[in-house]
Design a protein around this motif. Structure first.
Motif, PDB file in Angstrom:
ATOM      1  N   VAL A  97      -3.869   7.904  -5.065  1.00 44.93           N
ATOM      2  CA  VAL A  97      -3.267   6.629  -4.167  1.00 44.93           C
ATOM      3  C   VAL A  97      -3.320   6.798  -3.406  1.00 44.93           C
ATOM      4  CG1 VAL A  97      -2.501   8.963  -2.147  1.00 44.93           C
ATOM      5  CG2 VAL A  97      -0.068   7.030  -3.054  1.00 44.93           C
ATOM      6  N   ILE A  98      -2.923   5.468  -2.701  1.00 41.65           N
ATOM      7  CA  ILE A  98      -3.423   4.200  -2.062  1.00 41.65           C
ATOM      8  C   ILE A  98      -2.620   3.950  -1.184  1.00 41.65           C
ATOM      9  CG2 ILE A  98      -4.095   1.683  -1.667  1.00 41.65           C
ATOM     10  CD1 ILE A  98      -4.548   1.308  -4.482  1.00 41.65           C
ATOM     11  N   LEU A  99      -2.578   4.438   0.140  1.00 40.46           N
ATOM     12  CA  LEU A  99      -1.460   4.347   0.849  1.00 40.46           C
ATOM     13  C   LEU A  99      -1.743   3.328   2.040  1.00 40.46           C
ATOM     14  CD1 LEU A  99      -1.994   8.209   2.274  1.00 40.46           C
ATOM     15  CD2 LEU A  99      -0.671   7.522   0.825  1.00 40.46           C
ATOM     16  N   ASP A 100      -0.770   2.706   2.381  1.00 34.91           N
ATOM     17  CA  ASP A 100      -0.976   1.620   2.745  1.00 34.91           C
ATOM     18  C   ASP A 100      -0.712   0.508   4.003  1.00 34.91           C
ATOM     19  OD1 ASP A 100      -1.065  -1.442   2.276  1.00 34.91           O
ATOM     20  OD2 ASP A 100       0.692  -2.141   1.193  1.00 34.91           O
ATOM     21  N   LEU A 101      -1.341   0.939   4.489  1.00 36.78           N
ATOM     22  CA  LEU A 101      -1.158   0.213   6.300  1.00 36.78           C
ATOM     23  C   LEU A 101      -0.710  -1.174   6.783  1.00 36.78           C
ATOM     24  CD1 LEU A 101      -3.535   2.617   7.961  1.00 36.78           C
ATOM     25  CD2 LEU A 101      -1.231   2.418   8.759  1.00 36.78           C
ATOM     26  N   GLU A 102      -0.669  -2.066   5.912  1.00 35.55           N
ATOM     27  CA  GLU A 102      -0.713  -3.932   5.514  1.00 35.55           C
ATOM     28  C   GLU A 102       0.395  -4.488   5.033  1.00 35.55           C
ATOM     29  OE1 GLU A 102      -3.177  -7.580   4.694  1.00 35.55           O
ATOM     30  OE2 GLU A 102      -2.429  -6.537   3.030  1.00 35.55           O
ATOM     31  N   ILE A 153      -6.920   6.907  -1.678  1.00 33.99           N
ATOM     32  CA  ILE A 153      -7.460   5.562  -0.458  1.00 33.99           C
ATOM     33  C   ILE A 153      -6.866   4.787   0.399  1.00 33.99           C
ATOM     34  CG2 ILE A 153      -8.065   3.419  -1.212  1.00 33.99           C
ATOM     35  CD1 ILE A 153      -8.119   4.197  -4.161  1.00 33.99           C
ATOM     36  N   VAL A 154      -6.645   4.639   1.244  1.00 35.69           N
ATOM     37  CA  VAL A 154      -6.277   3.546   2.667  1.00 35.69           C
ATOM     38  C   VAL A 154      -6.362   2.421   2.963  1.00 35.69           C
ATOM     39  CG1 VAL A 154      -5.233   4.056   4.930  1.00 35.69           C
ATOM     40  CG2 VAL A 154      -6.036   5.916   3.610  1.00 35.69           C
ATOM     41  N   ARG A 155      -5.436   1.751   2.614  1.00 36.95           N
ATOM     42  CA  ARG A 155      -5.106   0.370   2.127  1.00 36.95           C
ATOM     43  C   ARG A 155      -5.045   0.236   4.608  1.00 36.95           C
ATOM     44  NH1 ARG A 155      -2.892  -5.003  -0.242  1.00 36.95           N
ATOM     45  NH2 ARG A 155      -0.712  -4.260   0.687  1.00 36.95           N
ATOM     46  N   VAL A 156      -6.613  -0.824   4.460  1.00 31.15           N
ATOM     47  CA  VAL A 156      -6.537  -1.086   5.890  1.00 31.15           C
ATOM     48  C   VAL A 156      -6.012  -2.391   6.736  1.00 31.15           C
ATOM     49  CG1 VAL A 156      -7.332   1.041   7.377  1.00 31.15           C
ATOM     50  CG2 VAL A 156      -8.552  -1.283   5.831  1.00 31.15           C
ATOM     51  N   ASN A 157      -5.549  -2.505   7.627  1.00 28.64           N
ATOM     52  CA  ASN A 157      -4.937  -4.491   7.692  1.00 28.64           C
ATOM     53  C   ASN A 157      -6.883  -4.968   7.617  1.00 28.64           C
ATOM     54  OD1 ASN A 157      -2.252  -4.558   8.151  1.00 28.64           O
ATOM     55  ND2 ASN A 157      -2.860  -2.739   9.268  1.00 28.64           N
ATOM     56  N   PRO A 158      -6.286  -6.329   7.982  1.00 35.10           N
ATOM     57  CA  PRO A 158      -7.937  -7.180   7.426  1.00 35.10           C
ATOM     58  C   PRO A 158      -8.498  -6.996   8.906  1.00 35.10           C
ATOM     59  CG  PRO A 158      -6.078  -8.891   7.022  1.00 35.10           C
ATOM     60  CD  PRO A 158      -5.373  -6.826   7.488  1.00 35.10           C
ATOM     61  N   LEU A 179     -10.185  -2.897   2.102  1.00 38.46           N
ATOM     62  CA  LEU A 179      -9.981  -3.532   2.794  1.00 38.46           C
ATOM     63  C   LEU A 179      -9.280  -5.004   2.706  1.00 38.46           C
ATOM     64  CD1 LEU A 179     -10.895  -4.317   6.655  1.00 38.46           C
ATOM     65  CD2 LEU A 179     -12.904  -5.505   4.949  1.00 38.46           C
ATOM     66  N   ALA A 180      -8.239  -5.008   2.763  1.00 40.97           N
ATOM     67  CA  ALA A 180      -7.070  -5.859   2.550  1.00 40.97           C
ATOM     68  C   ALA A 180      -8.091  -7.237   2.852  1.00 40.97           C
ATOM     69  CB  ALA A 180      -6.371  -6.150   3.356  1.00 40.97           C
ATOM     70  N   LYS A 181      -8.121  -8.868   2.360  1.00 37.65           N
ATOM     71  CA  LYS A 181      -8.193  -9.667   3.090  1.00 37.65           C
ATOM     72  C   LYS A 181      -9.871  -9.548   3.279  1.00 37.65           C
ATOM     73  CE  LYS A 181      -4.070 -11.592   3.710  1.00 37.65           C
ATOM     74  NZ  LYS A 181      -2.650  -9.748   3.624  1.00 37.65           N
ATOM     75  N   SER A 182     -10.560  -9.375   2.451  1.00 36.17           N
ATOM     76  CA  SER A 182     -12.007  -8.854   2.912  1.00 36.17           C
ATOM     77  C   SER A 182     -12.487 -10.741   2.493  1.00 36.17           C
ATOM     78  CB  SER A 182     -13.268  -8.300   1.706  1.00 36.17           C
ATOM     79  OG  SER A 182     -12.521  -6.733   2.148  1.00 36.17           O
ATOM     80  N   GLU A 183     -12.894 -10.580   3.328  1.00 37.64           N
ATOM     81  CA  GLU A 183     -13.916 -12.760   3.785  1.00 37.64           C
ATOM     82  C   GLU A 183     -15.177 -12.817   3.586  1.00 37.64           C
ATOM     83  OE1 GLU A 183     -11.162 -14.774   5.963  1.00 37.64           O
ATOM     84  OE2 GLU A 183     -10.273 -14.965   4.006  1.00 37.64           O
ATOM     85  N   GLY A 184     -16.124 -11.663   3.998  1.00 31.90           N
ATOM     86  CA  GLY A 184     -17.494 -11.578   4.396  1.00 31.90           C
ATOM     87  C   GLY A 184     -17.622 -10.382   5.412  1.00 31.90           C
ATOM     88  N   THR A 185     -19.117 -10.515   4.691  1.00 31.06           N
ATOM     89  CA  THR A 185     -19.953  -9.573   4.871  1.00 31.06           C
ATOM     90  C   THR A 185     -19.846  -9.124   6.780  1.00 31.06           C
ATOM     91  OG1 THR A 185     -21.943 -10.521   5.767  1.00 31.06           O
ATOM     92  CG2 THR A 185     -21.791  -9.922   4.032  1.00 31.06           C
ATOM     93  N   ALA A 186     -19.437  -9.860   7.281  1.00 29.25           N
ATOM     94  CA  ALA A 186     -19.285  -9.507   8.886  1.00 29.25           C
ATOM     95  C   ALA A 186     -17.806  -8.560   8.929  1.00 29.25           C
ATOM     96  CB  ALA A 186     -19.156 -10.636   9.865  1.00 29.25           C
ATOM     97  N   ALA A 240     -13.610  -3.315  -1.375  1.00 26.79           N
ATOM     98  CA  ALA A 240     -12.843  -4.448  -0.555  1.00 26.79           C
ATOM     99  C   ALA A 240     -12.038  -5.358  -1.638  1.00 26.79           C
ATOM    100  CB  ALA A 240     -14.673  -5.259  -1.254  1.00 26.79           C
ATOM    101  N   LEU A 241     -11.073  -6.005  -1.015  1.00 26.90           N
ATOM    102  CA  LEU A 241      -9.831  -6.832  -2.111  1.00 26.90           C
ATOM    103  C   LEU A 241     -10.218  -8.517  -1.055  1.00 26.90           C
ATOM    104  CD1 LEU A 241      -7.379  -6.684  -3.249  1.00 26.90           C
ATOM    105  CD2 LEU A 241      -5.780  -5.618  -1.477  1.00 26.90           C
ATOM    106  N   CYS A 242     -10.585  -9.198  -2.651  1.00 27.71           N
ATOM    107  CA  CYS A 242     -10.955 -10.459  -2.333  1.00 27.71           C
ATOM    108  C   CYS A 242      -9.692 -10.795  -3.301  1.00 27.71           C
ATOM    109  CB  CYS A 242     -12.349 -10.969  -3.113  1.00 27.71           C
ATOM    110  SG  CYS A 242     -13.507  -9.476  -2.949  1.00 27.71           S
ATOM    111  N   GLU A 243      -9.461 -11.272  -2.424  1.00 29.59           N
ATOM    112  CA  GLU A 243      -7.470 -12.136  -1.933  1.00 29.59           C
ATOM    113  C   GLU A 243      -7.548 -13.014  -1.610  1.00 29.59           C
ATOM    114  OE1 GLU A 243      -4.849  -9.301  -1.573  1.00 29.59           O
ATOM    115  OE2 GLU A 243      -5.448  -8.523   0.861  1.00 29.59           O
ATOM    116  N   THR A 244      -8.292 -13.736  -0.787  1.00 34.47           N
ATOM    117  CA  THR A 244      -8.692 -15.017  -0.307  1.00 34.47           C
ATOM    118  C   THR A 244      -9.208 -15.608  -0.945  1.00 34.47           C
ATOM    119  OG1 THR A 244      -9.778 -14.932   1.638  1.00 34.47           O
ATOM    120  CG2 THR A 244      -7.609 -14.038   2.141  1.00 34.47           C
ATOM    121  N   ALA A 245      -9.266 -17.614  -1.195  1.00 31.21           N
ATOM    122  CA  ALA A 245     -10.674 -18.151  -1.470  1.00 31.21           C
ATOM    123  C   ALA A 245     -11.365 -18.170  -0.531  1.00 31.21           C
ATOM    124  CB  ALA A 245      -9.866 -20.067  -1.289  1.00 31.21           C
TER     125      ALA A 245
END
Length: 276
Positions: free
Chosen positions: A33-38, A64-69, A92-99, A111-116
């Motif tokens: 189950v993905i418990l969604d906080l986002e 799995i816990v989906r956390v906010n970006p 990790l929602a909207k992962s955009e880079g290593t930082a 890592a959820l890659c969901e943006t350009a």
């Protein structure tokens, strides 16, 4: 760099973290189950959702816990709540880079890659030690592009979504981590979900995310190899014993890539592939 094997799947079910009444049932019905906080939780409901995760424990091996970006201003509070739980796998929602992953030391990270930006950075993200899987998402990707729909009227993905799916899949494979396919939003389109899950299997995805319990058996069935596939895989691996290099089998030629495909079939069927 070695990465831990992906231990979930194939059917992962999202559940809003502010609906603790659904937690146990969601975990019971899915492989994890993905418990969604986002996205599933409004801004005003996020504090209550965090408390619900703490107050309603589940089997941590299938959570799995989906956390906010990282850029949302909510991640610190998410992680503070998780410190009071045994949950150590986060998406990790909207992962955009290593930082973005700096604060996630000590967690297994999907890592959820969901943006350009996230899709273009997928390879760099996958190379990070905490990352055990990449997932892609179509609708947030469209939003990041200023678009309006990830699919044609036929239900098929538009080319840019297909490109993102492919790029994330390739990045995951290049760095030895798992790949998770995106959700299918049309709950009535069981045939479309089945076709996408079967395609995900063919491309080597380890799991598909679901948004409704009714999607779970469809995904599971797609990931389970057909009996004839299982028979062929077991037979060709047995035939490979004692063979050196390429050999003929049932009218075709078998080489190392074919054997790796057979091993993948055996693993998906729940076995342990071996070639002696």
């Amino acid at each position: 760099m070695s990465h831990p094997a992906f231990r979930f799947g194939p059917a992962l079910l999202f559940c809003p973290a502010d609906r603790p009444d659904r937690f146990a049932k969601a975990q019971e019905r899915a492989d994890a189950v993905i418990l969604d906080l986002e996205d599933a939780v409004s801004a005003e409901a996020k504090p209550a959702a965090r408390r619900a995760i703490v107050d309603h424990p589940l089997d941590p091996d299938r959570v799995i816990v989906r956390v906010n970006p990282a850029s949302s201003g909510e991640l610190e509070a998410d992680l503070a709540a998780l410190a009071g739980t045994p949950y150590r796998t986060v998406m990790l929602a909207k992962s955009e880079g290593t930082a973005d992953l700096v604060e996630l030391e000590g967690f297994e990270v999907i890592a959820l890659c969901e943006t350009a930006r996230g899709v273009l950075a997928a390879s760099e993200i996958a190379a990070l030690a905490p990352v055990v899987a990449l997932m892609w998402g179509a609708e947030d990707l469209m939003a990041s592009l200023g678009g309006t729909s990830s699919r044609f009227e036929s239900g098929a993905y538009r080319d840019v979504a297909r490109h993102a799916r492919s790029q994330v899949r390739l990045a995951a494979a290049a760095h030895g981590v798992a790949a998770i396919d995106a959700v299918h939003l049309d709950l009535a389109d069981e045939a479309g979900l089945r076709a996408e899950a079967e395609d995900a299997v063919a491309l080597g995805f380890e799991a598909t995310a679901c948004i409704h319990p009714g999607q779970v058996p469809i995904v599971r069935a797609a990931y389970l190899p057909a009996p004839e596939q299982q028979e062929w895989a077991a037979a060709v691996l047995a035939a490979a014993e004692g063979e050196a290099g390429v050999f003929a089998f049932r009218g075709g030629m078998v080489d190392a890539p074919v054997l790796r495909q057979a091993e993948a079939i055996v693993r998906r069927a729940g076995g342990t592939p071996t070639i002696r």
